[in-house]
Enzyme design. Structure first.
Site: not given
Length: 693
Positions: A331, A360
Site C-alpha cells: 500500500d 501501489e
C-alpha cells in the site's frame, strides 16, 4: 515451566521475544531510550524486570523458564521532549513491534491501565505443514482476486456458520469451489496484519473495515479468527494458507508499511512512538514535534533508519518463511522508497526474490506518483489502465489510441530495463472505489453513511449511470448496464499484463453508490451470495478460460507490430473497413470501433501434468511454461473486435474462416458460430474470433 524472577543477559538478536525450549529471549530496539522495563502479566499482577543489557541500540534480556503463552509489554524510559522528536513516557505500557500475537483491544484514549493495554504473547511457531507446496504460478498465468477475509464468506450459505467471516471460512470448500469456478489463481487479501479502529470511528460506532491502519506487522488480525477447537489465530491462518495451496491458489497479502495506527501528534501512544519516536517516524527537520504525512493517515514510517528497514524486511521474511504466503501488495509503496534502501534490500534478499511483489506506486507526498519507476522484479497497480478503460467505455473521454495502448500492456510506462508486460497489474475496480455494478449505475458517489458529509472518496470516477441514478427497472437502462459490465470485463481479460478482479464484481455486488466503504462492516460490503448473478459469474469464468486457452493474451514480450517467425505481425490493429489502422485513424475522435489480431504463440514444450487434490476445477494443471487451466492451448490467430458505439458496427474480417468464440453482448456469450468476410459487433460489446486452420 515457571518463569524465573531475574533476567539473564540474553542476546540482542533476533529482535522480539523468542522461546528456545528453556526460556525466552527478549530484544527491543530503541536508540534514544534511557532504560527499558519488561512487564510480565500474571493474572491481575504485573511483574517488572529491567532490561539491563544494551548492545548496538538493542535492549535485551533472557527469562529462564518462560514459555509460550507468556503475556508481556514494555515500559520505555527517556526524555518527553516533542520539540526534539522524543515522546517517551515511562507510565505507558507499549506493544513489542515484533509481537507475533496481540491480546486485547485498544480503547480510546490509550490507557495506562495494565488490564486494558495491548499485550504481546510469546508463541510457539510449531505447525505441521504436511506436504504443503507453494503453487508458484508464473506471472503470465496469474489472475488476481482481491478479497476481504471477512466480507468474502460472511454471508455464504455454503460455509458453516461458525466459520463465516474468518480465515477458515475463506478457505472453506464452498469458497474454493467458487475460486475454481472463476479460474482465478491468487487471492490478494486486504490487510490481515493486526490493525486498530481510529478513535473517530470508534466514537461514531463504526470500525475500520478495510484494515489499512496497522499496529503489529508480524501478528495476524484476531478479529478474523474462528478459533474452532481452541485453535490459535496463527495456526488458523496457516491452516487457511495450507488449504488454499492444496487447491492450487497463491496467497498474497496487502501490507501497510507506509504508516502506523498511532497517527499524528494527537494520536495514541501504543508502541513505536513510545519506544523511539525519532527513529520510527519521519519528522520534519523544522518541526520535530510533528510528522511527515505522506500517507494521509497522520505519519510515515522512517525506512531511512536501518533498524526500521530491518523490521520491515524481517516482517516480510517472516510471512514468507513461517506463514508460507506467496507475495505482497504494498500500500502506498512510494512512501517506502523515500530516502531508503528498501528496493535494493528487497532485490538482494534471496527469500523475497522468489515471491510476487506488487506496488501501489504512489503516495500523497511531493513527487509521489511513481508509476513505472519501480525496479525489475516488481509489478505495479496500473491506474492508467483503470482510468483509460473506464473513459473509453463509459465517458468517451479516451479514444481508440489510448485504449490500444492499455491493451498492449502500457509499454510506454513499463517497457524499460528488461521489464515485461507483467509489470503492470490491470484492473477496472478495486476495494477503493465503485464496484463494477455501481460504476455503471451511479454518476456520483453516495457516501453519506460514512459520516463525513459525502466529502470522502473519489470525486472523479469516470462512471456513467446509463441514464438513471442508482437502481433502475428501466429495461433499456438495465440492458446498457449489462453490456457495459461485460465489455469492461472483456477488456480486462484480453489486455496484456496481469488482470485483477475485485471480489464480488462477478456476483453483481452493489455498495449503493458508496465508493469509500472503508468503515462499513455490514451487509453493504459483505458479498451477497444469495442474490449472485450466476450468468455474470459464468461470463467471468468463460473469459478467464479464453485467456488460458489463447497464450497470445499472456505474452512475455511486448507487442511490436513486427513480423514473427512465421511472417505474421505479432499484432495487427484492424479498422472496421477491413484494413490495418492508419495514422489518421488513431487520431480520429469519431472512431468508436476497432480490433486487434494477435498472432499465434508457439506451443513447443508445453506438457500437461496431473496434481491430485491440487487440480483446478477441470482437473488439469500445466507446467510453468503453460497456462494454469483446463483447456488445451491453441496456436491460432485470435481476433478481438471492440465496439463502444450505440449502434452495431459491421467489421470486414481479415482473410480466412473465423470462428466466433465469445460475444459479450449475447445471452449465450460463448456459443460458437462461423464468420466469413464480415462480423457485426453489437453496440457496447466485444467479440473474440479464432482463425480456423
Amino acid at each position: 515451566m515457571s518463569a524465573g524472577t531475574d533476567l539473564a543477559a540474553g542476546r540482542p538478536w533476533p529482535l522480539g521475544a523468542h522461546w528456545d525450549g528453556r526460556g525466552v529471549n527478549f530484544a527491543l530496539f530503541s536508540a534514544h531510550a534511557d532504560g527499558v522495563d519488561l512487564c510480565i502479566f500474571e493474572g491481575d499482577r504485573v511483574r517488572t524486570l529491567p532490561l539491563r543489557e544494551f548492545t548496538d541500540q538493542v535492549w535485551h534480556g533472557y527469562l529462564p523458564g518462560a514459555a509460550p503463552g507468556l503475556r508481556y509489554a514494555y515500559r520505555v524510559h527517556g526524555p518527553n521532549a516533542p520539540a526534539s522528536g522524543h515522546r517517551f513516557d515511562r507510565q505507558r505500557l507499549l506493544l513489542d513491534p515484533y509481537a507475533r500475537e496481540v491480546l486485547g483491544r485498544s480503547s480510546w484514549p490509550a490507557p495506562d491501565d495494565p488490564a486494558h493495554c495491548l499485550k504481546a504473547c510469546v508463541v510457539d511457531e510449531a505447525f505441521d505443514w504436511g506436504d504443503d507446496v507453494r503453487p508458484s504460478i508464473p506471472w503470465t498465468d496469474t489472475v488476481l482476486y482481491e478479497v476481504h477475509v471477512k466480507g468474502a464468506s460472511r454471508q455464504h450459505p455454503g460455509v458453516p456458520e461458525a466459520l463465516r467471516g474468518t480465515y477458515a471460512g475463506l478457505a472453506a470448500p464452498a469458497m474454493i469451489d467458487h475460486y475454481h469456478r472463476l479460474g482465478v489463481t491468487a487471492l490478494n487479501l486486504l490487510p490481515v496484519h493486526h490493525f486498530l479502529d481510529e478513535p473517530r470511528l470508534t466514537n461514531e460506532g463504526r470500525v475500520n473495515y478495510w484494515g489499512y491502519n496497522t499496529l503489529a506487522f508480524f501478528a495476524p488480525e484476531p478479529r478474523y479468527a474462528a478459533r474452532v477447537g481452541g485453535q490459535s489465530v496463527i495456526a488458523e491462518f496457516k491452516t487457511m494458507v495450507r488449504s488454499l495451496h492444496a487447491a492450487g491458489l497463491e496467497v498474497i497479502l496487502d501490507v501497510v508499511f507506509n504508516h502506523t495506527a498511532e497517527s499524528d501528534e494527537a494520536g495514541p501512544t501504543l508502541s513505536f512512538r513510545g519506544i523511539d519516536n525519532a527513529s520510527y517516524y519521519r519528522l520534519p527537520a523544522d518541526n520535530p514535534a510533528g510528522y511527515e504525512n505522506f500517507s494521509g493517515c497522520g505519519n510515515t514510517l522512517n525506512l531511512a533508519c536501518p533498524r526500521v528497514l530491518q523490521m520491515v524486511m524481517d516482517a516480510l521474511r517472516y510471512w514468507v518463511d513461517v506463514m508460507h504466503v506467496d507475495g505482497f501488495r504494498f500500500d502506498l509503496a512510494a512512501a517506502l522508497t523515500r530516502d531508503s534502501a528498501f528496493l535494493h534490500a528487497k532485490r538482494q534478499d534471496p527469500l523475497l526474490q522468489r515471491v510476487k511483489l506488487i506496488a501501489e506506486p504512489w503516495d500523497i507526498g511531493p513527487d509521489g506518483y511513481h508509476l513505472g519507476r519501480f525496479l525489475p522484479g516488481w509489478s505495479e497497480w496500473n491506474d492508467r489502465f483503470r482510468d483509460d478503460v473506464r473513459a473509453f467505455w463509459l465517458t468517451h473521454e479516451a479514444d481508440v489510441g489510448q485504449l490500444a495502448q492499455r491493451l498492449a500492456g502500457s509499454s510506454e510506462v513499463f517497457g524499460f530495463a528488461g521489464r515485461a508486460p507483467q509489470a503492470g497489474i490491470n484492473f477496472i475496480t478495486a476495494h477503493d472505489g465503485f464496484t463494477l455494478r455501481d460504476l455503471v449505475s451511479y454518476q456520483s458517489r453516495h457516501n453519506e453513511l460514512n459520516g463525513e458529509g459525502n466529502r470522502d472518496g473519489h470525486g472523479h470516477n469516470l462512471s456513467w449511470n446509463c441514464g438513471e441514478e442508482g437502481e433502475s427497472e428501466d429495461p433499456q437502462v438495465l440492458k446498457k448496464r449489462r453490456r457495459l459490465q461485460r465489455a469492461l470485463l472483456s477488456t480486462l481479460l484480453m489486455a496484456q499484463g496481469v488482470p485483477m478482479l475485485q471480489s464480488g464484481d462477478e456476483l453483481g455486488r452493489t455498495q449503493a453508490g458508496n465508493n469509500n466503504a472503508y468503515c462499513q462492516d455490514n451487509t453493504l460490503t459483505w458479498l451477497d451470495w444469495r442474490h449472485a448473478d450466476d450468468g455474470l459469474i459464468d461470463f467471468v469464468a468463460g473469459l478467464v478460460s479464453l485467456r488460458q486457452r489463447f497464450p497470445q493474451l499472456r505474452r512475455r514480450q511486448w507487442l511490436t507490430g513486427k513480423a514473427t517467425a512465421d511472417g505474421q505481425p505479432d499484432v495487427l490493429w484492424w479498422h472496421p473497413a477491413g484494413r490495418p489502422m492508419q495514422d489518421t485513424d488513431w487520431q480520429s475522435r469519431k472512431l468508436n470501433a476497432f480490433g486487434l489480431q494477435l498472432a499465434p504463440v508457439p506451443l513447443s514444450g508445453l506438457v500437461e501434468r496431473r496434481k491430485g487434490s491440487r487440480n483446478a476445477r477441470f482437473g488439469l494443471q500445466f507446467t510453468p511454461e503453460a497456462a494454469v487451466g483446463h483447456l488445451a492451448q491453441e496456436s491460432c490467430a485470435l481476433l478481438c473486435l471492440i465496439n463502444r458505439d450505440e449502434i452495431p458496427v459491421s467489421f470486414l474480417l481479415p482473410a480466412g474462416v473465423w470462428e466466433q468464440v465469445c460475444d459479450s453482448s449475447a445471452q449465450t456469450p460463448f456459443a460458437t458460430c462461423r464468420r466469413e468476410k464480415a462480423s457485426t459487433v453489437p453496440a457496447r460489446s466485444v467479440q473474440f474470433l479464432r482463425l480456423e486452420s
